[in-house]
Design a protein around this motif. Sequence first.
Motif, PDB file in Angstrom:
ATOM      1  N   ASN A   1       0.819  -1.213   0.000  1.00  2.63           N
ATOM      2  CA  ASN A   1       0.000   0.000   0.000  1.00  2.63           C
ATOM      3  C   ASN A   1       0.853   1.262   0.000  1.00  2.63           C
ATOM      4  O   ASN A   1       0.475   2.270  -0.618  1.00  2.63           O
ATOM      5  CB  ASN A   1      -0.952  -0.011   1.191  1.00  2.63           C
TER       6      ASN A   1
ATOM      7  N   VAL B   1       0.589   5.449   5.242  1.00  8.77           N
ATOM      8  CA  VAL B   1      -0.017   4.111   5.386  1.00  8.77           C
ATOM      9  C   VAL B   1       0.266   3.503   6.759  1.00  8.77           C
ATOM     10  O   VAL B   1      -0.365   2.517   7.151  1.00  8.77           O
ATOM     11  CB  VAL B   1       0.498   3.177   4.254  1.00  8.77           C
TER      12      VAL B   1
ATOM     13  N   THR C   1      -2.208   0.669   9.080  1.00  6.96           N
ATOM     14  CA  THR C   1      -1.582  -0.657   9.177  1.00  6.96           C
ATOM     15  C   THR C   1      -1.456  -1.091  10.628  1.00  6.96           C
ATOM     16  O   THR C   1      -1.793  -2.225  10.990  1.00  6.96           O
ATOM     17  CB  THR C   1      -0.187  -0.649   8.511  1.00  6.96           C
TER      18      THR C   1
ATOM     19  N   ASP D   1      -4.241  -7.386   2.010  1.00  7.44           N
ATOM     20  CA  ASP D   1      -4.671  -6.029   1.738  1.00  7.44           C
ATOM     21  C   ASP D   1      -5.690  -5.623   2.810  1.00  7.44           C
ATOM     22  O   ASP D   1      -6.220  -6.469   3.540  1.00  7.44           O
ATOM     23  CB  ASP D   1      -5.277  -5.928   0.342  1.00  7.44           C
TER      24      ASP D   1
ATOM     25  N   ASP E   1      -4.849   9.197  -0.462  1.00  8.58           N
ATOM     26  CA  ASP E   1      -4.071   8.296  -1.321  1.00  8.58           C
ATOM     27  C   ASP E   1      -4.398   8.476  -2.790  1.00  8.58           C
ATOM     28  O   ASP E   1      -3.508   8.551  -3.633  1.00  8.58           O
ATOM     29  CB  ASP E   1      -4.349   6.828  -0.957  1.00  8.58           C
TER      30      ASP E   1
ATOM     31  N   TYR F   1     -10.877  -1.177  -6.384  1.00 10.24           N
ATOM     32  CA  TYR F   1     -11.185  -0.673  -5.051  1.00 10.24           C
ATOM     33  C   TYR F   1     -12.507   0.063  -4.917  1.00 10.24           C
ATOM     34  O   TYR F   1     -13.015   0.220  -3.811  1.00 10.24           O
ATOM     35  CB  TYR F   1     -10.045   0.234  -4.569  1.00 10.24           C
TER      36      TYR F   1
END
Length: 308
Positions: free
Chosen positions: A105, A156, A160, A179, A205, A258
Amino acid sequence: MEEFNITTIAGFVLLSFSDFHQYQAVIFVLALLTYVTSVIGNTAVIAFVQTEPSLHTPMYLFICTFSALEIMFVSSTVPKLLASLVSTNKNISFITCFTQLYVFNSLGVTECYLLAVMVFDRHLAIQHPLQYPAIMNTRLCNKLAVLPWMVGFGIVMAPTIITAQLEFCGSEINHFFCDFAPLQSMACSIPLVLIVITSSIAFLDVVVPFIIILGFYVQIITTVLKIKSNEGKLKAFSTCSSHLIVASLFYGTATIVYVKPKGNQYDKFLALMYTAVTPFINPFIYTFRNRDVKSVLKKYIERILKKQ
């Protein structure tokens, strides 16, 4: 009261394409060829630019950076896919899974912002051709090349870490890599803060760099249309045509993966397009559609023929 089977997860199982068992050999061959060609192609672009002095310009520095990024991007998912296709062991440890999640990512966000930097470079060259060499000096060029990496690997980190702290009610990931969406779908519950952060990060993003790219292209097209000669228009458009195709492929496939509704059994094939096929195509776009590169290649071929 509803009960959940909450267990301490030591690792996950990547189901990959196990529900398409009869096609796994074909998928393996295609994925392997795509991966090898992508790595070789992008490496060749880097080597070609580095060894040709006439291509030592800001635009080609960004192209080299983009090619290096593509090698890492495709390497973050495809090798694990290849291993899972030829082995019955489809396990992935907790740490490895979240490392892959973070790296994949982060590289994806880096690519979004690097594409924005590349179109800014073309915008500057077309809008201010006389001042361009002075403005886009080595110092600024290097800063712009590094900036997307800092944004990508910084932005990211928070989602995470929060996702890694969730309690999971399952261990089978119906995908070929780790993911956010497949992992969060296995969580027993998702805290509101994670939903807000994930949505905000998704906006930063994809949407922000897309708006930047779109805005610059509107200005580029407006400027080019004011050029009186057709030759001038063609030359101006040719400097950014490769970038436009690459950006369209990247955002087009990413949007399909997505944004579209989840749950289709073919989602993994669409993700394969985004993670492997696009990096495979990009080197060919930058070589076959680039006038400077074709000119240099022509000179090399002429030299070889003369020596013979």
